[in-house]
Design an enzyme around this catalytic site. Structure first.
Site, PDB file in Angstrom:
ATOM      1  N   HIS A 288      47.721  41.886  43.033  1.00  0.00           N
ATOM      2  CA  HIS A 288      48.561  42.565  42.046  1.00  0.00           C
ATOM      3  C   HIS A 288      48.801  44.021  42.453  1.00  0.00           C
ATOM      4  CE1 HIS A 288      46.857  39.200  39.726  1.00  0.00           C
ATOM      5  NE2 HIS A 288      47.985  39.240  39.038  1.00  0.00           N
ATOM      6  N   ASP A 359      53.880  33.071  43.744  1.00  0.00           N
ATOM      7  CA  ASP A 359      53.223  33.906  42.748  1.00  0.00           C
ATOM      8  C   ASP A 359      54.253  34.948  42.298  1.00  0.00           C
ATOM      9  OD1 ASP A 359      51.244  34.927  41.079  1.00  0.00           O
ATOM     10  OD2 ASP A 359      49.727  35.032  42.648  1.00  0.00           O
TER      11      ASP A 359
END
Length: 561
Positions: A288, A359
């Site tokens: 992230h 993702d």
């Protein structure tokens, strides 16, 4: 029916040889002749790397309705079974009739998020024109059941497809978009791995029940896809972005519990997404925030990281990690590497045949603007891109870069949808109680204590006790010193250093043993040495003092009569 009559297979067991497979088929078929009558034995060989070769025992020759009926019968008798993805005859072979053929819809190859608790007019207009495959929800979108049901309905209405998939990351533990008080808390997947260390059968049952209960919670509000289970195999020292989200560090345990969780979700009418293929467990960074680079060699990856995904390659959906596997393609993360997708994910290392989601495009592991990122993941071989942050301007920028689903992707999606069915009947209260029983959880949130929690609890008890002991014993020595006996002072006991006052047995060992066995704590500190003969009228003198430099010490004396 999908893929022609008799194309569905019922997975019954996994053993280590063909001879064992035949014996296991005879045993199960002999015990359950009503359920398995008319089916033929089929054995599928699966190579799990360093874990060895396994042989899956399957019942073949059932159509879809019969296969699902058999599974329901066997599960009711506590037999662990699951359905294998059927073979497809072509991209248009969808539907439930004996000879029906319905064209596969081709929406845009993207799943979008939305900004808040309801669909705004601007979002509705955009979704209508963009026609994404589906939507994904986050914590910002989840308030209560009625609100979520309206939101899900409005999202589907915006694209005019009542079967448009709605996804969510509802793993349990810290990754849970739907939370108390409106929804129950579920344990992280690591809890089931810990249970497997004590009782493997109980862990698999608990994982299946957990998946079934998750599906019930999601189906109530219309969600049809759960981005779970996590199939990563973490290693020592890896970033805790995975941590207790993973079942175990043992690939075999991950395989068993991920399979059980996926089957529980499917039984509740929700499609599972295995993630983060081909493996995020070795990452020493959070994708992230930055791009993780995995240094492990190919053999290590094949033996551990790839093993769960290889064993679960028959499941319908997977999410690809933004992680560089240096041994395979040092130049790009898996999600943008055609080499990794071709050689590993779709190739012999894993052999996944289902639909691939990237993702989230918004994660900082990827470079470039959203459009560039979308083009990169699609070029690498993703079927569908995920854009999750709900930023309307960013979503608009993707439209020119994201085409409609390819024919192959549409076929994969149709295959996935064919595995989703109405929830099987279940006593949710009974399952909830059974899960609590299996986990034997004393805590209301259903989690076992983590090491950090144990350290915090011990510290919360020990630190105040040490401070109190230190002040108490230092005060004893100080008073004796002020009343004429400097024995404690000379021995270094008039100090705030706790080490000087700790008795190894009475202050450390005994309290620790009592804390972990009874929860009750008792102990003592090292006695303060006092020569009472040197004290100035010890029984008749009270003494008060002030901090050094702030005034004289004053004492009051009286004599006993």
């Amino acid at each position: 029916m999908i893929g022609g009559s008799g194309s569905w297979r019922i997975q019954l067991a996994s053993v280590r040889s063909e001879g064992e497979a035949a014996a296991e088929w005879r045993r199960i078929a002999g015990r359950h002749p009503d359920a398995l009558g008319g089916l033929s034995m089929q054995v599928a060989r699966v190579d799990l790397g360093d874990k060895g070769v396994f042989y899956r025992v399957q019942g073949a020759g059932a159509d879809e309705a019969r296969a699902k009926s058999v599974c329901a019968q066997l599960r009711a008798q506590n037999v662990g079974v699951w359905l294998s993805v059927p073979s497809f005859s072509g991209p248009a072979s969808v539907g439930r009739g004996a000879a029906s053929s319905t064209p596969v819809a081709h929406p845009r190859a993207v799943v979008f998020g939305c900004a808040g608790l309801e669909v705004t007019p601007d979002e509705a207009a955009f979704f209508r024109d963009a026609d994404p495959l589906g939507f994904i929800l986050f914590r910002r979108n989840c308030d209560n059941r009625d609100q979520m049901r309206r939101l899900v309905d409005d999202l589907r209405a915006s694209v005019g497809r009542p079967d448009a998939p709605v996804l969510i990351d509802q793993e349990g533990g810290r990754v849970a978009r739907m939370r108390p008080p409106h929804w129950p808390a579920h344990p992280p997947m690591g809890v089931f791995g810990a249970l497997a260390g004590r009782d493997a059968d109980a862990a698999q049952e608990a994982a299946w029940i957990n998946g079934r209960l998750l599906a019930h919670m999601l189906a109530e509000v219309g969600i049809t896809v759960d981005c779970a289970p996590v199939c990563d195999v973490p290693v020592e020292g890896a970033h805790d972005i995975i941590g207790d989200r993973a079942f175990s560090r043992d690939p075999a345990v991950v395989i068993a519990l991920a399979r059980a969780t996926a089957e529980g979700l499917l039984a509740g009418g929700v499609l599972p997404v295995i993630k983060h293929i081909p493996g995020h467990g070795r990452a020493f960074a959070d994708s992230h925030a930055e791009l993780p680079v995995v240094e492990a060699d190919r053999a290590a990856l094949e033996a551990t990281d790839f093993a769960p995904f290889r064993a679960l390659a028959d499941l319908p959906l997977a999410m690809v990690a933004h992680v560089v596997l240096k041994a395979i393609d040092p130049t790009a993360p898996a999600s943008t590497s055609s080499i990794v997708v071709r050689e590993v994910v779709r190739g012999p290392s894993i052999g996944f045949g289902g639909l691939l989601f990237s993702d989230d495009l918004s994660m900082n592991a990827l470079q470039g603007d959203p459009r560039t990122r979308a083009e990169a993941v699609l070029a690498a071989g993703m079927d569908v891109v995920l854009h999750c942050n709900g930023d309307l301007a960013e979503m608009r920028s993707l439209i020119g870069a994201v085409p409609v689903l390819s024919g192959a992707a549409a076929e994969r999606w149709a295959r996935a949808e064919a595995m989703r069915h109405a929830p099987e009947p279940a006593d949710i209260a009974a399952l909830t109680n059974r899960l609590a029983e299996l986990l034997a959880r004393p805590r209301p949130d259903g989690r076992e204590r983590t090491m950090e929690e144990w350290i915090f609890q011990v510290t919360a008890v020990a630190l105040p006790a040490i401070i109190a002991i230190t002040l108490h014993e230092a005060a004893h020595g100080f008073v004796a010193w002020r009343l004429g006996d400097d024995t404690a002072y000379r021995l270094g006991r008039v100090t705030f250093n706790p080490i000087r006052h700790i008795d190894p047995f009475g202050t450390v060992l005994l309290p620790a043993l009592m804390f972990f066995t009874t929860g009750f704590v008792f102990g003592w500190a090292k006695p303060v040495p006092v020569n009472f003969a040197r004290l100035d009228h010890p029984a008749a003198t009270w003494c008060g003092w002030r901090w050094p430099g702030r005034g004289p010490t004053s004492c009051w004396r009286w004599r006993r009569r």
